[in-house]
Motif scaffolding. Structure first.
Motif, mmCIF file in Angstrom:
data_model
loop_
_atom_site.group_PDB
_atom_site.id
_atom_site.type_symbol
_atom_site.label_atom_id
_atom_site.label_comp_id
_atom_site.label_asym_id
_atom_site.label_seq_id
_atom_site.Cartn_x
_atom_site.Cartn_y
_atom_site.Cartn_z
ATOM 1 N N GLU A 1 -12.696 -80.833 48.081
ATOM 2 C CA GLU A 1 -12.125 -79.618 48.744
ATOM 3 C C GLU A 1 -12.934 -78.239 48.346
ATOM 4 O OE1 GLU A 1 -8.264 -79.786 47.243
ATOM 5 O OE2 GLU A 1 -7.547 -81.674 48.407
ATOM 6 N N VAL A 2 -13.354 -78.293 47.092
ATOM 7 C CA VAL A 2 -13.846 -76.768 46.630
ATOM 8 C C VAL A 2 -15.457 -76.825 46.683
ATOM 9 C CG1 VAL A 2 -14.035 -75.513 44.396
ATOM 10 C CG2 VAL A 2 -11.814 -76.623 44.969
ATOM 11 N N ALA A 3 -16.282 -77.986 46.807
ATOM 12 C CA ALA A 3 -17.747 -77.891 46.560
ATOM 13 C C ALA A 3 -18.336 -77.500 47.704
ATOM 14 C CB ALA A 3 -18.239 -79.196 46.117
ATOM 15 N N ASP A 4 -19.225 -76.559 47.636
ATOM 16 C CA ASP A 4 -20.058 -76.391 48.827
ATOM 17 C C ASP A 4 -20.960 -77.356 49.205
ATOM 18 O OD1 ASP A 4 -19.070 -73.576 49.436
ATOM 19 O OD2 ASP A 4 -19.872 -73.048 47.622
ATOM 20 N N ARG A 5 -21.561 -78.064 48.072
ATOM 21 C CA ARG A 5 -22.627 -79.146 48.182
ATOM 22 C C ARG A 5 -22.189 -80.178 47.056
ATOM 23 N NH1 ARG A 5 -28.544 -78.405 46.512
ATOM 24 N NH2 ARG A 5 -27.508 -76.190 46.133
ATOM 25 N N VAL A 6 -22.488 -81.296 47.263
ATOM 26 C CA VAL A 6 -22.249 -82.361 46.411
ATOM 27 C C VAL A 6 -23.444 -83.255 45.872
ATOM 28 C CG1 VAL A 6 -20.899 -84.600 45.751
ATOM 29 C CG2 VAL A 6 -19.672 -82.734 47.066
ATOM 30 N N LEU A 7 -23.868 -83.260 44.853
ATOM 31 C CA LEU A 7 -24.995 -83.917 44.432
ATOM 32 C C LEU A 7 -24.677 -85.572 44.112
ATOM 33 C CD1 LEU A 7 -27.082 -81.791 44.499
ATOM 34 C CD2 LEU A 7 -27.649 -82.300 41.981
ATOM 35 N N PHE A 8 -25.185 -86.599 44.343
ATOM 36 C CA PHE A 8 -24.811 -88.002 43.809
ATOM 37 C C PHE A 8 -26.088 -88.238 43.137
ATOM 38 C CE2 PHE A 8 -25.205 -92.414 43.651
ATOM 39 C CZ PHE A 8 -24.116 -93.144 43.179
ATOM 40 N N MET A 9 -25.858 -88.421 41.661
ATOM 41 C CA MET A 9 -26.937 -88.770 40.787
ATOM 42 C C MET A 9 -26.672 -90.248 40.250
ATOM 43 S SD MET A 9 -27.811 -85.543 38.183
ATOM 44 C CE MET A 9 -29.058 -86.659 37.335
ATOM 45 N N ASP A 10 -27.840 -90.955 40.150
ATOM 46 C CA ASP A 10 -27.860 -92.305 39.705
ATOM 47 C C ASP A 10 -29.331 -92.518 38.909
ATOM 48 O OD1 ASP A 10 -26.843 -94.692 38.860
ATOM 49 O OD2 ASP A 10 -27.057 -95.706 40.685
ATOM 50 N N GLY A 11 -29.480 -93.130 37.807
ATOM 51 C CA GLY A 11 -30.655 -93.429 37.235
ATOM 52 C C GLY A 11 -31.409 -92.394 36.989
ATOM 53 N N GLY A 12 -30.939 -91.192 36.771
ATOM 54 C CA GLY A 12 -31.731 -90.051 36.405
ATOM 55 C C GLY A 12 -32.567 -89.503 37.729
ATOM 56 N N VAL A 13 -32.161 -89.783 38.958
ATOM 57 C CA VAL A 13 -32.631 -89.012 39.890
ATOM 58 C C VAL A 13 -31.279 -88.674 40.918
ATOM 59 C CG1 VAL A 13 -34.756 -90.136 40.116
ATOM 60 C CG2 VAL A 13 -32.711 -91.146 41.219
ATOM 61 N N VAL A 14 -31.482 -87.704 41.772
ATOM 62 C CA VAL A 14 -30.482 -87.246 42.761
ATOM 63 C C VAL A 14 -30.633 -88.204 44.158
ATOM 64 C CG1 VAL A 14 -29.700 -85.228 44.302
ATOM 65 C CG2 VAL A 14 -30.643 -84.876 42.128
ATOM 66 N N VAL A 15 -29.920 -89.035 44.235
ATOM 67 C CA VAL A 15 -29.804 -90.063 45.329
ATOM 68 C C VAL A 15 -29.479 -89.429 46.673
ATOM 69 C CG1 VAL A 15 -28.951 -92.260 46.551
ATOM 70 C CG2 VAL A 15 -29.584 -91.767 43.517
ATOM 71 N N GLU A 16 -28.610 -88.427 46.494
ATOM 72 C CA GLU A 16 -28.270 -87.830 47.782
ATOM 73 C C GLU A 16 -27.581 -86.649 47.776
ATOM 74 O OE1 GLU A 16 -25.601 -91.110 49.921
ATOM 75 O OE2 GLU A 16 -25.424 -89.335 51.228
ATOM 76 N N GLN A 17 -27.485 -85.586 48.498
ATOM 77 C CA GLN A 17 -26.681 -84.315 48.324
ATOM 78 C C GLN A 17 -26.605 -83.801 49.730
ATOM 79 O OE1 GLN A 17 -28.624 -80.797 47.179
ATOM 80 N NE2 GLN A 17 -30.604 -82.113 46.850
ATOM 81 N N GLY A 18 -25.588 -82.996 49.705
ATOM 82 C CA GLY A 18 -25.113 -82.475 51.043
ATOM 83 C C GLY A 18 -23.578 -81.938 51.070
ATOM 84 N N PRO A 19 -23.182 -81.519 52.069
ATOM 85 C CA PRO A 19 -21.749 -81.116 52.057
ATOM 86 C C PRO A 19 -20.879 -82.051 51.673
ATOM 87 C CG PRO A 19 -22.767 -81.010 54.481
ATOM 88 C CD PRO A 19 -23.826 -81.354 53.208
ATOM 89 N N PRO A 20 -19.606 -81.918 51.100
ATOM 90 C CA PRO A 20 -18.850 -82.895 50.542
ATOM 91 C C PRO A 20 -18.472 -83.973 51.464
ATOM 92 C CG PRO A 20 -17.713 -80.631 50.278
ATOM 93 C CD PRO A 20 -19.039 -80.570 50.608
ATOM 94 N N GLU A 21 -18.123 -83.266 52.901
ATOM 95 C CA GLU A 21 -17.747 -84.222 53.890
ATOM 96 C C GLU A 21 -18.740 -84.998 54.678
ATOM 97 O OE1 GLU A 21 -17.791 -81.022 53.964
ATOM 98 O OE2 GLU A 21 -18.954 -80.375 55.623
ATOM 99 N N ARG A 22 -19.990 -85.124 54.132
ATOM 100 C CA ARG A 22 -20.856 -85.840 54.323
ATOM 101 C C ARG A 22 -21.200 -86.882 53.280
ATOM 102 N NH1 ARG A 22 -26.272 -83.828 55.594
ATOM 103 N NH2 ARG A 22 -26.802 -85.067 53.499
ATOM 104 N N VAL A 23 -21.342 -86.456 52.028
ATOM 105 C CA VAL A 23 -21.889 -87.292 50.690
ATOM 106 C C VAL A 23 -20.450 -87.902 50.444
ATOM 107 C CG1 VAL A 23 -22.607 -87.284 48.362
ATOM 108 C CG2 VAL A 23 -23.514 -85.578 49.958
ATOM 109 N N ILE A 24 -19.249 -87.352 50.280
ATOM 110 C CA ILE A 24 -18.107 -88.214 49.950
ATOM 111 C C ILE A 24 -17.499 -88.986 51.064
ATOM 112 C CG2 ILE A 24 -15.840 -87.785 48.768
ATOM 113 C CD1 ILE A 24 -16.748 -85.670 47.128
ATOM 114 N N ALA A 25 -17.358 -88.272 52.027
ATOM 115 C CA ALA A 25 -16.582 -89.148 53.332
ATOM 116 C C ALA A 25 -17.394 -90.052 54.118
ATOM 117 C CB ALA A 25 -15.998 -87.901 54.030
ATOM 118 N N ALA A 26 -18.896 -89.578 53.832
ATOM 119 C CA ALA A 26 -19.923 -90.541 54.963
ATOM 120 C C ALA A 26 -21.194 -90.680 54.247
ATOM 121 C CB ALA A 26 -20.021 -89.946 56.329
#
Lengths: 275, 256
Positions: free
Chosen positions: B205-230
């Motif tokens: 609801e609040v983020a302009d952008r979401v970063l997903f990290m795993d194993g010390g790298v940014v795996v994917e990032q983008g608007p929350p409706e994409r990273v979290i929802a899809a």
């Protein structure tokens, strides 16, 4: 005859009380009360000790102890900070100092201070400075370790919060860590004060004038004068007047700190947090 | 509008043989709210702690507000003044009252006068809804209140960037809402925020952008409706399904 566990425990406890009574009775019958009374409880001798034993000896003991403790605390804090310094020579110096002064008897330090230092360095301190230095140098070694433990007991997050607000390492130490460390070590520091009160009896080795007598020296002088142990007994009681309230204070502080910890449990568990 | 506040290039961090961050590039623009999500041990907290140099990076560049923090000659204390940080464990100064917690750095670091510092402190306490707790000791407050005080303490320094390191993870569930509410208000007021969190609802609801990290790298990032929802990546999908459906009873795709 089989006894229940409870009955047996009762019997054992009864036996212990009986033994105590027998010992007390035997001691009371065997002891030479007249001689004991003459040696320890001579009222005339006791009266002769007042008011000097309070106005001079007790006051001097307290003064010496406070001076030594004050100096020792400051020096101890400096040593503690040196022990944790990022500069290795500071750490070495502090370690050597602490090991040395904890490892040798205070008695020897006082002898060295009373006779060696004035000759070696051609200096002559007045009695208060000498006592402050001698007691403080010994006390500092113990207090340094206590203070270091206190500083290390302050959660790391406190420093991180202070640094995040733009405080320098030194500023964070002074405004955040040290005040909290002293709260933590108040009980052991009070014990240190009790030990120092008793150690102050060793400064007779420095050579004292009559007006500089502290309790132990005062008691011994009176013992020689009156050929009675009564002054020693009174001097001992005077020590208790100082140390017992301190030990109550220490226990009260300990309880208070323990209680405070319980309230701030989330804070206390903040030690090992790192995702 | 799109002025860069945080610029991270090729950030590396190793603890001995443990390589926690393996080359992170990140840019945060003024007013942007960036949420960092990912499994524990993914390096997201370390990333945050590298932004104000609580951890010294082993490689790469970190610049905040145009000042390069990874420059060995930088005045790090001066740089940190402009970066607020909120910790999982609150880290309020336990020997000071709430008011003193808010004034001490203002006075000792920013050299503000007593009256001004207290005025700023009370204004920020009111902002987090705790004006009446000025004279309380931290231990007398609930976890949620302590965290709101910690936020106010950072705000009192007028930071241009706020870092949040799992700010609600140590809270009882019923206290989480108050803290997130304060953060949401802050975001709406235009604060630049970098938030490490497990609160997916908040991130969404609040983020302009979401970063997903795993194993010390940014795996994917983008608007929350994409990273979290899809989410595009398998690792993101696996993580989200574990977080959003912890008992693994629903369909293996995050809802909504």
């Amino acid at each position: 005859m089989a006894m229940s566990k409870r009955k047996r425990a009762q019997a054992v406890r009864g036996g212990q009380y009986a033994l105590l009574v027998v010992v007390a009775v035997v001691l009371a019958v065997v002891a030479d009360w007249q001689n004991i009374g003459r040696a320890f409880f001579n009222l005339d001798v006791a009266r002769a000790q007042f008011p000097e034993i309070i106005s001079t000896a007790l006051v001097n003991t307290v003064t010496y102890t406070v001076l030594g403790f004050g100096f020792g605390l400051v020096l101890g804090l400096i040593l503690a900070l040196m022990r944790m310094s990022s500069v290795p020579p500071y750490r070495w110096l502090a370690s050597i100092y602490i090991e040395f002064f904890r490892g040798v008897p205070a008695l020897l330090v006082f002898i060295a201070f009373g006779f060696g230092v004035p000759i070696a360095f051609q200096v002559r301190f007045d009695i208060y400075s000498t006592v402050m230095l001698a007691l403080g140098l010994v006390g500092a070694a113990y207090m340094a370790e206590t203070i270091r433990a206190g500083i290390q007991a302050v959660p790391k997050g406190q420093v991180e919060a202070a640094r995040s607000l733009g405080m320098s390492q030194a500023r964070a130490m002074v405004t955040v860590v040290i005040p909290q460390a002293f709260r933590i070590i108040l009980p052991p520091l009070t014990n240190e004060l009790i030990l120092l009160t008793k150690d102050s009896s060793l400064i007779y080795l420095l050579g004292l004038a009559t007006s500089e007598y502290e309790l132990a020296k005062f008691g011994r002088a009176a013992l020689n004068e009156h050929q009675s142990m009564t002054p020693i007994l009174i001097a001992g009681l005077c020590y208790l007047i100082i140390t017992i309230p301190l030990s109550f204070l220490s226990r009260w502080l300990e309880r208070r700190t323990a209680g405070g910890k319980k309230v701030s449990a989330p804070e206390a568990t903040g030690l090992e947090v790192k995702a | 509008m799109s002025e860069t506040v945080v610029e991270i290039i090729g950030l590396q961090k190793a603890f001995g043989p443990l390589h926690v961050l393996r080359g992170i590039d990140l840019e945060v623009r003024r007013g942007e709210v960036v949420c960092v999500i990912g499994p524990s041990g993914s390096g997201k907290s370390t990333l945050l702690r590298c932004v104000n140099l609580l951890e010294q990076p082993t490689g790469g560049r970190v610049a905040v507000g145009g000042v390069e923090l990874t420059d060995p000659d930088v005045d790090i204390d001066a740089a940190r003044r402009r970066i607020g940080m909120v910790f999982q464990q609150f880290n309020l100064f336990s020997h000071l009252t709430v008011l003193d917690n808010l004034t001490i750095a203002q006075r000792k670091v920013l050299r503000r006068g007593k009256a001004e510092a207290e005025e700023v402190a009370r204004r920020n306490l009111a902002r987090v809804g705790l004006a009446e707790k000025a004279d309380a000791m931290p231990a007398q407050l609930s976890g949620g209140q302590q965290q709101r005080v910690a936020i106010a303490r950072s705000l009192a320094m007028d930071p241009e960037l706020m870092l949040f390191d799992e700010p609600t993870s140590a809270l009882d569930p019923e206290l989480v809402g108050d803290v997130l509410g304060v953060m949401r208000t802050l975001a709406e007021a235009g604060m630049t925020m970098l938030v490490v969190t497990h609160e997916m609802q908040f991130a969404r609801e609040v983020a302009d952008r979401v970063l997903f990290m795993d194993g010390g790298v940014v795996v994917e990032q983008g608007p929350p409706e994409r990273v979290i929802a899809a989410p595009q990546h398998e690792r993101t999908r696996a993580f989200l399904s574990r977080v959003l459906d912890p008992t693994h009873q629903g369909p293996n795709v995050p809802a909504t």
